[in-house]
Design a protein around this motif. Structure first.
Motif, mmCIF file in Angstrom:
data_model
loop_
_atom_site.group_PDB
_atom_site.id
_atom_site.type_symbol
_atom_site.label_atom_id
_atom_site.label_comp_id
_atom_site.label_asym_id
_atom_site.label_seq_id
_atom_site.Cartn_x
_atom_site.Cartn_y
_atom_site.Cartn_z
ATOM 1 N N ARG A 218 0.835 -1.210 0.000
ATOM 2 C CA ARG A 218 0.000 0.000 0.000
ATOM 3 C C ARG A 218 0.864 1.251 0.000
ATOM 4 N NH1 ARG A 218 -5.448 -1.065 1.031
ATOM 5 N NH2 ARG A 218 -5.885 -3.099 1.999
ATOM 6 N N ALA A 219 0.395 2.284 -0.698
ATOM 7 C CA ALA A 219 1.008 3.610 -0.647
ATOM 8 C C ALA A 219 0.237 4.414 0.390
ATOM 9 C CB ALA A 219 0.951 4.282 -2.013
ATOM 10 N N SER A 220 0.577 4.204 1.653
ATOM 11 C CA SER A 220 -0.281 4.678 2.736
ATOM 12 C C SER A 220 0.489 4.652 4.049
ATOM 13 C CB SER A 220 -1.511 3.767 2.838
ATOM 14 O OG SER A 220 -2.251 4.005 4.014
ATOM 15 N N ALA B 290 -5.098 -0.036 5.140
ATOM 16 C CA ALA B 290 -5.973 0.871 4.395
ATOM 17 C C ALA B 290 -5.131 1.767 3.495
ATOM 18 C CB ALA B 290 -6.804 1.721 5.357
ATOM 19 N N GLY B 291 -5.804 2.364 2.522
ATOM 20 C CA GLY B 291 -5.115 3.239 1.599
ATOM 21 C C GLY B 291 -4.887 2.574 0.253
ATOM 22 N N PRO B 292 -4.397 3.321 -0.737
ATOM 23 C CA PRO B 292 -4.234 2.782 -2.091
ATOM 24 C C PRO B 292 -3.378 1.515 -2.108
ATOM 25 C CG PRO B 292 -3.936 5.162 -2.084
ATOM 26 C CD PRO B 292 -4.012 4.740 -0.654
ATOM 27 N N LYS B 293 -3.918 0.463 -2.708
ATOM 28 C CA LYS B 293 -3.282 -0.840 -2.738
ATOM 29 C C LYS B 293 -2.766 -1.150 -4.139
ATOM 30 C CE LYS B 293 -4.150 -5.579 -1.148
ATOM 31 N NZ LYS B 293 -5.156 -6.507 -0.585
ATOM 32 N N TYR C 81 3.457 9.261 0.216
ATOM 33 C CA TYR C 81 3.633 7.842 0.520
ATOM 34 C C TYR C 81 3.837 6.977 -0.717
ATOM 35 C CZ TYR C 81 2.516 8.762 5.380
ATOM 36 O OH TYR C 81 2.566 9.218 6.675
ATOM 37 N N ASP C 82 3.411 7.454 -1.876
ATOM 38 C CA ASP C 82 3.651 6.687 -3.099
ATOM 39 C C ASP C 82 5.043 6.933 -3.666
ATOM 40 O OD1 ASP C 82 2.536 9.298 -3.589
ATOM 41 O OD2 ASP C 82 2.246 8.772 -5.685
ATOM 42 N N HIS C 83 5.860 7.720 -2.960
ATOM 43 C CA HIS C 83 7.232 8.009 -3.387
ATOM 44 C C HIS C 83 8.249 7.725 -2.278
ATOM 45 C CE1 HIS C 83 6.057 10.061 -7.188
ATOM 46 N NE2 HIS C 83 4.929 10.211 -6.510
ATOM 47 N N LEU C 84 7.919 8.082 -1.048
ATOM 48 C CA LEU C 84 8.804 7.827 0.088
ATOM 49 C C LEU C 84 8.180 6.717 0.924
ATOM 50 C CD1 LEU C 84 10.394 10.562 2.423
ATOM 51 C CD2 LEU C 84 9.893 8.231 3.144
ATOM 52 N N ASP C 85 8.708 5.509 0.757
ATOM 53 C CA ASP C 85 8.173 4.318 1.418
ATOM 54 C C ASP C 85 9.196 3.854 2.450
ATOM 55 O OD1 ASP C 85 6.875 1.985 2.110
ATOM 56 O OD2 ASP C 85 7.515 0.890 0.323
ATOM 57 N N LEU C 86 8.916 4.155 3.718
ATOM 58 C CA LEU C 86 9.890 3.872 4.777
ATOM 59 C C LEU C 86 10.180 2.382 4.908
ATOM 60 C CD1 LEU C 86 8.660 6.420 7.467
ATOM 61 C CD2 LEU C 86 10.832 6.490 6.226
ATOM 62 N N TRP D 284 4.279 19.545 -4.211
ATOM 63 C CA TRP D 284 4.249 19.873 -2.786
ATOM 64 C C TRP D 284 4.581 18.599 -2.021
ATOM 65 C CZ3 TRP D 284 0.080 18.131 0.584
ATOM 66 C CH2 TRP D 284 -0.873 17.336 -0.066
ATOM 67 N N SER D 285 4.547 18.665 -0.681
ATOM 68 C CA SER D 285 4.927 17.490 0.085
ATOM 69 C C SER D 285 4.217 17.472 1.431
ATOM 70 C CB SER D 285 6.449 17.459 0.303
ATOM 71 O OG SER D 285 6.871 16.206 0.787
ATOM 72 N N ALA D 286 3.938 16.273 1.932
ATOM 73 C CA ALA D 286 3.358 16.094 3.271
ATOM 74 C C ALA D 286 3.367 14.613 3.606
ATOM 75 C CB ALA D 286 1.933 16.630 3.352
ATOM 76 N N ARG D 287 3.390 14.313 4.918
ATOM 77 C CA ARG D 287 3.201 12.948 5.403
ATOM 78 C C ARG D 287 1.916 12.827 6.207
ATOM 79 N NH1 ARG D 287 6.214 8.984 3.303
ATOM 80 N NH2 ARG D 287 6.433 7.832 5.271
ATOM 81 N N GLY D 288 1.397 13.968 6.679
ATOM 82 C CA GLY D 288 0.194 13.970 7.497
ATOM 83 C C GLY D 288 -0.560 15.268 7.317
ATOM 84 N N LEU D 289 -1.478 15.554 8.239
ATOM 85 C CA LEU D 289 -2.319 16.746 8.124
ATOM 86 C C LEU D 289 -1.608 18.022 8.553
ATOM 87 C CD1 LEU D 289 -5.711 15.341 9.506
ATOM 88 C CD2 LEU D 289 -5.099 15.792 7.110
ATOM 89 N N PHE D 290 -0.527 17.899 9.320
ATOM 90 C CA PHE D 290 0.041 19.086 9.952
ATOM 91 C C PHE D 290 1.485 19.366 9.541
ATOM 92 C CE2 PHE D 290 -3.065 17.104 12.871
ATOM 93 C CZ PHE D 290 -4.044 18.100 12.810
ATOM 94 N N ASP D 291 1.960 18.749 8.473
ATOM 95 C CA ASP D 291 3.344 18.983 8.050
ATOM 96 C C ASP D 291 3.437 19.383 6.580
ATOM 97 O OD1 ASP D 291 2.639 16.543 6.946
ATOM 98 O OD2 ASP D 291 4.584 15.596 7.336
ATOM 99 N N ARG D 292 2.389 19.990 6.066
ATOM 100 C CA ARG D 292 2.396 20.372 4.656
ATOM 101 C C ARG D 292 3.579 21.282 4.346
ATOM 102 N NH1 ARG D 292 -3.336 21.520 1.749
ATOM 103 N NH2 ARG D 292 -4.061 19.369 1.695
#
Length: 326
Positions: A94-96, A101-104, A129-134, A192-200
């Motif tokens: 998943r990219a999530s 949950a999230g795009p599979k 998440y579809d580019h940076l996959d930890l 643009w970039s973000a990992r969550g709601l508060f780090d745009r």
């Protein structure tokens, strides 16, 4: 989580990065309008759309030849001059941020992880998440310990998750020697970039120009088109370009996506602007992030090429596991 703290610049205000020639990300209100507003037309993808191809790469590709293996979505293995370079590697299901949950994935990676050669370099364009996959980066760090080249701030995301990830962060226009005569320059891209709601936009995003003996390779992992100036500036600063890797998917609905994602018609214009001799398409057919059908980007690319009177063989959409050499 700690975020980037550095000097103010023409694209960093001390807290957030921005593109002076771009557009800000859509607001939460607009996201909700897209997701839940009336009239949405979301095409259903098949649960699985397996590629008929699978690549087993060689251990190394020496000399001036460059071998491109399409892993899927925005992930590539680029082999040249004895170096093995991965771009935006995502082997997760998943990219999530969630495993449940999230795009599979709708198809497997075009290279099985176990079939990868020793990886020397990883390029990560931004934090989505579809580019940076930890999970994938941690697995790569454990098995190969590659250098990870990424724009400012994304190194903090990586190291906070796994200190073994050898992340090195750079700004737009920084040029990084990768060894064996190969170098990469990070260049602005309309995103643009973000990992969550508060780090745009608390981490930077970029495209890459790879210098190889076969010519310069322009790798655009995510970008809107705008007026095309980002692509013309790369042509002016880095041309001539031997090959461009350009995104063609995740573009519907246009009112929401046009500022940050190109459609195939935009990508054909971007090819003309950057002037690359050849192009490969990506960012389609693996994760359903937006509303178009799974085969719409590749079909629309052929139509856009025909309309622009560009030979279809100049700009090709591969399936995972397919390979191109120059």
């Amino acid at each position: 989580m700690k975020t980037y703290d550095g000097p103010v610049s023409d694209h960093f205000d001390g807290l957030h990065f921005f593109d002076p020639n771009g557009a800000p990300p859509r607001s939460l209100r607009e996201v909700l309008r897209w997701q839940f507003g009336g009239g949405r037309q979301r095409n259903r993808w098949p649960d699985r759309a397996p590629s008929p191809y699978a690549d087993t790469p060689p251990e190394r590709v020496d000399g001036a030849k460059v071998r491109f293996s399409f892993v899927g979505h925005a992930s590539w293995l680029i082999q040249t001059a004895g170096l093995n370079i991965l771009v935006d590697p995502v082997w997760s299901e998943r990219a999530s941020p969630f495993s449940f949950a999230g795009p599979k994935r709708h198809n497997d990676p075009g290279i099985a992880f176990e079939a990868l050669p020793d990886i020397d370099i990883v390029l990560v364009s931004h934090g989505h998440y579809d580019h940076l996959d930890l999970a994938t980066l941690s697995k790569l760090a454990k098995q190969f310990s590659p250098r990870v080249i990424t724009p400012l701030g994304n190194d903090l995301t990586m190291r906070s998750a796994d200190s073994a990830i050898k992340a090195e962060a750079f700004d737009w226009q920084d040029r990084v020697e990768l060894g064996k005569g190969v170098a990469v320059t990070l260049v602005p891209t309309r995103h643009w970039s973000a990992r969550g709601l508060f780090d745009r936009n608390k981490a930077l995003w970029a495209s890459f120009v790879l210098e190889t003996a076969a010519g310069k390779i322009y790798v655009v992992c995510d970008s809107g088109y705008g007026d095309g100036q980002h692509f013309r500036r790369v042509a002016d600063a880095h041309g001539p370009l031997r090959l461009a890797i350009l995104p063609i998917g995740a573009y519907e609905p246009r009112w929401f996506m046009r500022d940050q994602h190109m459609n195939p018609s935009d990508a054909v214009k971007a090819l003309a602007d950057c002037g690359a001799a050849q192009a490969l398409a990506h960012h389609h057919g693996t994760f359903q992030l937006t509303d178009e059908a799974i085969d719409a980007p590749a079909n629309a690319l052929d139509e856009a090429l025909d309309e622009a009177k560009v030979p279809r063989e100049r700009f090709v959409a591969l399936k995972p596991g397919q390979v191109v050499e120059i």
